[in-house]
Design a protein around this motif. Structure first.
Motif, PDB file in Angstrom:
ATOM      1  N   ARG A  78       0.827  -1.201   0.000  1.00  0.00           N
ATOM      2  CA  ARG A  78       0.000   0.000   0.000  1.00  0.00           C
ATOM      3  C   ARG A  78       0.864   1.255   0.000  1.00  0.00           C
ATOM      4  NH1 ARG A  78      -4.931   2.401  -1.020  1.00  0.00           N
ATOM      5  NH2 ARG A  78      -5.463   3.924   0.574  1.00  0.00           N
ATOM      6  N   ARG A  79       0.572   2.160  -0.907  1.00  0.00           N
ATOM      7  CA  ARG A  79       1.306   3.423  -0.968  1.00  0.00           C
ATOM      8  C   ARG A  79       0.401   4.579  -0.570  1.00  0.00           C
ATOM      9  NH1 ARG A  79       6.027   3.635  -4.048  1.00  0.00           N
ATOM     10  NH2 ARG A  79       6.722   1.545  -4.640  1.00  0.00           N
ATOM     11  N   GLN A  80       0.845   5.389   0.365  1.00  0.00           N
ATOM     12  CA  GLN A  80       0.141   6.604   0.771  1.00  0.00           C
ATOM     13  C   GLN A  80       1.173   7.565   1.321  1.00  0.00           C
ATOM     14  OE1 GLN A  80      -3.887   7.213   1.070  1.00  0.00           O
ATOM     15  NE2 GLN A  80      -2.960   6.311  -0.724  1.00  0.00           N
ATOM     16  N   GLY A  81       1.098   8.816   0.934  1.00  0.00           N
ATOM     17  CA  GLY A  81       1.957   9.852   1.502  1.00  0.00           C
ATOM     18  C   GLY A  81       3.432   9.655   1.186  1.00  0.00           C
ATOM     19  N   PRO A 119       5.546   3.369  -0.003  1.00  0.00           N
ATOM     20  CA  PRO A 119       4.870   2.252   0.687  1.00  0.00           C
ATOM     21  C   PRO A 119       4.729   2.650   2.159  1.00  0.00           C
ATOM     22  CG  PRO A 119       6.782   1.476  -0.552  1.00  0.00           C
ATOM     23  CD  PRO A 119       6.844   2.972  -0.563  1.00  0.00           C
ATOM     24  N   ILE A 120       3.576   2.360   2.744  1.00  0.00           N
ATOM     25  CA  ILE A 120       3.362   2.888   4.101  1.00  0.00           C
ATOM     26  C   ILE A 120       4.343   2.307   5.111  1.00  0.00           C
ATOM     27  CG2 ILE A 120       0.938   3.504   3.703  1.00  0.00           C
ATOM     28  CD1 ILE A 120       0.143   1.029   5.346  1.00  0.00           C
ATOM     29  N   ILE A 121       5.005   1.227   4.749  1.00  0.00           N
ATOM     30  CA  ILE A 121       6.017   0.676   5.663  1.00  0.00           C
ATOM     31  C   ILE A 121       7.172   1.658   5.855  1.00  0.00           C
ATOM     32  CG2 ILE A 121       7.427  -0.529   3.946  1.00  0.00           C
ATOM     33  CD1 ILE A 121       7.678  -2.838   5.945  1.00  0.00           C
ATOM     34  N   GLU A 122       7.300   2.645   4.964  1.00  0.00           N
ATOM     35  CA  GLU A 122       8.373   3.636   5.122  1.00  0.00           C
ATOM     36  C   GLU A 122       8.042   4.684   6.197  1.00  0.00           C
ATOM     37  OE1 GLU A 122      11.188   3.478   3.645  1.00  0.00           O
ATOM     38  OE2 GLU A 122      10.860   2.086   1.987  1.00  0.00           O
ATOM     39  N   HIS A 123       6.771   4.759   6.600  1.00  0.00           N
ATOM     40  CA  HIS A 123       6.394   5.778   7.585  1.00  0.00           C
ATOM     41  C   HIS A 123       6.754   5.321   9.004  1.00  0.00           C
ATOM     42  CE1 HIS A 123       4.373   8.345   4.719  1.00  0.00           C
ATOM     43  NE2 HIS A 123       3.751   7.295   4.208  1.00  0.00           N
ATOM     44  N   PRO A 124       7.439   6.178   9.765  1.00  0.00           N
ATOM     45  CA  PRO A 124       7.899   5.772  11.102  1.00  0.00           C
ATOM     46  C   PRO A 124       6.797   5.191  11.986  1.00  0.00           C
ATOM     47  CG  PRO A 124       8.925   7.851  10.495  1.00  0.00           C
ATOM     48  CD  PRO A 124       7.943   7.526   9.404  1.00  0.00           C
TER      49      PRO A 124
END
Lengths: 592, 592
Positions: free
Chosen positions: B317-320, B331-336
């Protein structure tokens, strides 16, 4: 299980934690009095108890049905909604010049809690209507206001918020829904929106959709999004080019239809611009802040409902012999571990309620105080508290509902009992209106820096002032309240400095990594301080001869919170101050 | 979402946290080797992945149906169960002289985890069969063993545990189900039992019910309860006088029938005594301890499944735009904040797995060590760890599944996604086989005093020894692991002294009040120490040139646990040490 609106606790929280008395004294609420407010809340409580609450379980089992584009709500829902608007509850906070009663957000927040305790699936609908009213007041043309406001204020029509698309959830920059200018000054909307709460239903004759979409020449990103009003039926009675394509099969709030909406299958749905072109996101945020508070109130509401049900069960159900009890089985409420669960449920609920109501009072004062500086600082305070109110309350909504299942033992896992429904219903609130992760980011990145940090410093100073008063309180029932809460507030203070420094120093990852534990830490300190304010007020009343058993209860609850929940603050501080240390290795750890 | 059995992590945990290598070296496991164990686990993993896991969602939606007393399981379930027993998986831990493979409880525990990750509703059935096998081995007559053991070991027949009655849940003293002696030495059972898992189903030709009931002349209370074996079909093929009256509509594990069973509608169900008259509860506890470990493994299992699903979604999933990321959506896994959620899920799962496997090794050594003292201390260790394994693992099962829903955002609330099912399924595990509150009471009141406190002291000493080794480890990726875990262990030590003193001083309420936070504190310290053992082993392998990326991942995960989760220990200690202070006012606070 029946629900009984806890009006005395609600009123006490308004008056002694949320500054209702002060607001009255300052003339913010015109001719409203504490007695009148209590009368209104008692009336609302009766409606919630007697009309809405009995529908909650059947709404869950019957759900909603979609046939040929029409959504039918569960038996009794249309009648209940009609009676609710008829009684004027939707109009309570609405503007007087459009038929509203102009009553405070704080008073309405207490009502919102009760509607949602009675049924979250019922309560969420009017939240969206209220958001649309605010957006139209702030940004609508005179023509749009004249055509729509009165019917939205009364609740004769409902409204929706159409933001989400499959590729655009938390990230609204990715919105693709299109809007084209028509010759007559209106627009034609085409696109698909998902997760639209009450997007289609049979409760009212018309539905007013507020839709985010892009003009053909709009810039990319969030600066190219415009807001449109798209009614289900146009003024001449013709059906607009918008339809419900499908409804979701959800974990909970089954009685609330969650729709995929298709705009412009044919020539495009007719829409009217709200606010300026390409400024739609700002308009949407007008309504989103108050909607976030309302969702926070849903967390409080479901926690209160789950607590009442668990308390009732624990008083009725007999198993085992409690320490010191007589022969035979004791009501399980006599067992220390069950008492801990129930006290945890009640203390978390009370703390979250206080934070939500404080936020509501801030919103009122930001609009109503005669002093501009007071309005500004109230606005900052409400802005600061909003993400805490939303995220903490909805997190504890899930936790408390889960504890409620646990108190029931095996019966809690059986759907007929109703405890499990509360958990299923509660689980949406940390997600919608901005996930709780986004609330935490909003708190740390945008709210802490407000007024160069003065807003959060003022809030911490107020917490400290409360604790100074607790320290002077000699009533033995306070136990270690003062020292435990002081420790929590000092943890918050240090963690705040850390986050402010990280944000100012352009090291956002340092703050983002600890945003969620920071928000929880904030809530523990703020919630503890608010419960202490109530405990102090209760001690004062006891000293004055008031023998209401609710007063010693408030002192005991505050003490429990301080000694058993607020003590988690230091661990949260350690986590926040650890910063982004773990992130260096995070991707390492997440691929094994 | 697919499930992939995490065999490398499972094997690493067995070897480096649970003492599998030491047990092999000590000759506990006969001709088993680490390689052979790995091969078996890989084979089990394939079965779980390919045969069971694909049934999980359909089992949830189709559920089970009751018609004319017969329960039909979901499509594909009968075939999957048949293939599973055919492949010998049910027989893995069973006694060799009854067709079992005699493999270690530790090895089987790893398998139990995988079956339950694939489907909790599938996995719970064999847990009950295993319990009955243990009860028959320990207490059954030669005749009963000859008639039932082989078919239960193979899984050709399944078994049930019939304890609960409407008025007797946690409190078995209240059991009313009656048993009368028949002239032929058998018994006639009459009564109703509720919440009987797999009480009736179509997976096998026969079902063997173990039933707690009272003889006419039995003493009241728990010393008047006897255990009986009541088969669905008697040896001559006639149907016994037992039937399924209804099935429950539950929050989760829909594919697992939960039955109300009626014994003795007519002349009484024919039953055979297991063990001695009036000693049934002791027999039941034989099987209950291992069943508690198995339920703990369910918590690990559902957490692992929820983690895998959330990790997969977060990668897709990609967001922001994440801090420091390139243009466009990350990919939302990149968000802290998402990383924090995923790391929390993984770290809690890994800690709970280690505690469960340690418990299993203790059970093995208690049975298999040639040295009597070693058997005794292993028995005490396993007894001490069992309530921690059950309660902590199932608590985090719910927490991790809830976080899994959260990582999915709005999609997590839609049933089709599957994340919500994990939460619904997980929620039963803190309740059945003794609620987690009862586990905490068991830990504090019965397990801490084992060997005059020597068992728990030995366990804490072992944790400290691990931390001494971490302190000497210079690998920078360990961060503050040593100090944070040391703090947690010292908190546990002080809280342990407090509880031991309260129990010895006949002040049970002081210990009971803090039992639940004490258990959590124990698990944080023990789980942290176990993850540290694995991190140390990983560091050693890295130093030896092993470039498996799973090794640095283990160090990073341990560090995350120490710095972000174990730091909650001090707050828990404060809570435990607060003792029964809050109970004085609890009833006050709970009536307002």
């Amino acid at each position: 299980m029946v629900y009984r609106a806890p009006v005395p606790d609600i009123v006490f929280t308004m008056r002694h934690a949320a500054g209702f008395d002060r607001a009255l004294a300052d003339g913010l609420y015109e001719d409203l009095t504490a007695d009148l407010a209590t009368t209104i809340l008692e009336e609302a409580g009766r409606f919630a108890n007697d009309v809405i609450a009995p529908l909650n379980r059947e709404g869950d089992t019957a759900g909603v049905t979609l046939k040929d584009g029409a959504v039918t709500t569960a038996p009794g829902w249309k009648e209940a909604y009609g009676a609710w608007t008829e009684a004027g509850w939707n109009a309570l906070p609405g503007p007087v010049n459009f038929g509203g009663q102009g009553l405070p957000v704080l008073l309405n927040s207490a009502c919102v809690e009760m509607w949602n305790s009675a049924s979250m699936a019922f309560g969420i609908g009017p939240v969206l209507t209220m958001g649309a009213i605010e957006a139209l007041i702030a940004h609508g043309t005179d023509d749009l206001r004249a055509r729509y406001l009165a019917k939205l204020v009364s609740g004769e029509w409902t409204a929706t918020m159409n933001l989400t698309e499959p590729q655009a959830g938390s990230d609204l920059a990715a919105i693709r829904c299109r809007a084209e200018r028509a010759a007559d000054g209106t627009y034609r909307i085409k696109g698909q929106k998902i997760f639209i709460t009450y997007g289609e239903h049979d409760l009212t004759d018309n539905i007013v959709h507020l839709v985010l979409a892009r003009l053909p020449d709009a810039p990319t990103g969030t600066r190219g999004i415009s807001l449109f009003l798209v009614p289900k039926f146009l003024s001449d009675g013709t059906r607009n080019d918008v339809r419900c394509h499908s409804i979701e099969h959800k974990l909970g709030i089954h009685a609330s239809p969650t729709c995929t909406m298709i705009f412009g299958d044919h020539d495009g749905a007719v829409g009217w611009l709200v606010g300026e072109e390409n400024r739609g996101l700002a308009c949407m945020f007008t309504m989103m802040n108050n909607a976030r508070l309302a969702v926070g109130l849903q967390g409080v509401a479901i926690a209160e409902r789950a607590y009442q049900q668990a308390l009732h069960y624990a008083n009725e159900r007999r198993q085992g012999r409690a320490p010191g009890a007589a022969e035979g089985m004791s009501p399980i409420i006599e067992h220390p571990d069950v008492q801990r669960n129930l006290l945890t449920m009640k203390a978390l609920t009370a703390a979250a309620r206080a934070i939500c109501y404080m936020t509501a009072e801030g919103i009122d004062r930001a609009h109503r105080d005669s002093d501009e500086k007071a309005r500004q600082s109230a606005y900052e305070r409400a802005s600061l508290l909003t993400p805490v109110a939303k995220a903490f309350s909805t997190d504890i909504g899930v936790e408390v509902a889960s504890l409620g299942v646990q108190v029931h033992g095996g019966m809690g896992y059986i759907e007929e009992t109703g405890a499990a429904q509360h958990l299923r219903d509660a689980r949406i609130a940390p997600i919608y209106e901005g996930t709780n992760g986004i609330q935490a980011i909003d708190l740390v990145m945008r709210k802490l820096p407000l007024a160069d940090g003065a807003a959060v410093r003022a809030q911490i100073a107020a917490m400290r002032a409360t604790i100074v008063r607790v320290t002077k309180e000699t009533h033995p029932a306070f136990g270690q309240t003062a020292s435990r809460l002081r420790d929590a507030i000092e943890s918050l203070d240090r963690a705040t400095s850390y986050c402010l420094k990280a944000v100012a120093g352009n090291a956002p990852a340092q703050a983002l990594a600890g945003a969620t534990p920071y928000l929880r830490l904030f809530a523990l300190a703020q919630g503890g301080a608010a419960l202490a304010e109530m405990a102090l007020a209760a001690a004062g009343l006891i000293a004055g001869g008031d023998s209401d058993p609710a007063h010693p209860a408030r002192i005991a609850l505050c003490r429990f919170f301080a000694e058993n929940i607020a003590v988690g603050a230091k661990g949260l501080e350690d986590t926040v101050m650890g910063g982004a240390g773990f992130l260096d290795d995070a991707r390492l750890a997440l691929v094994s």
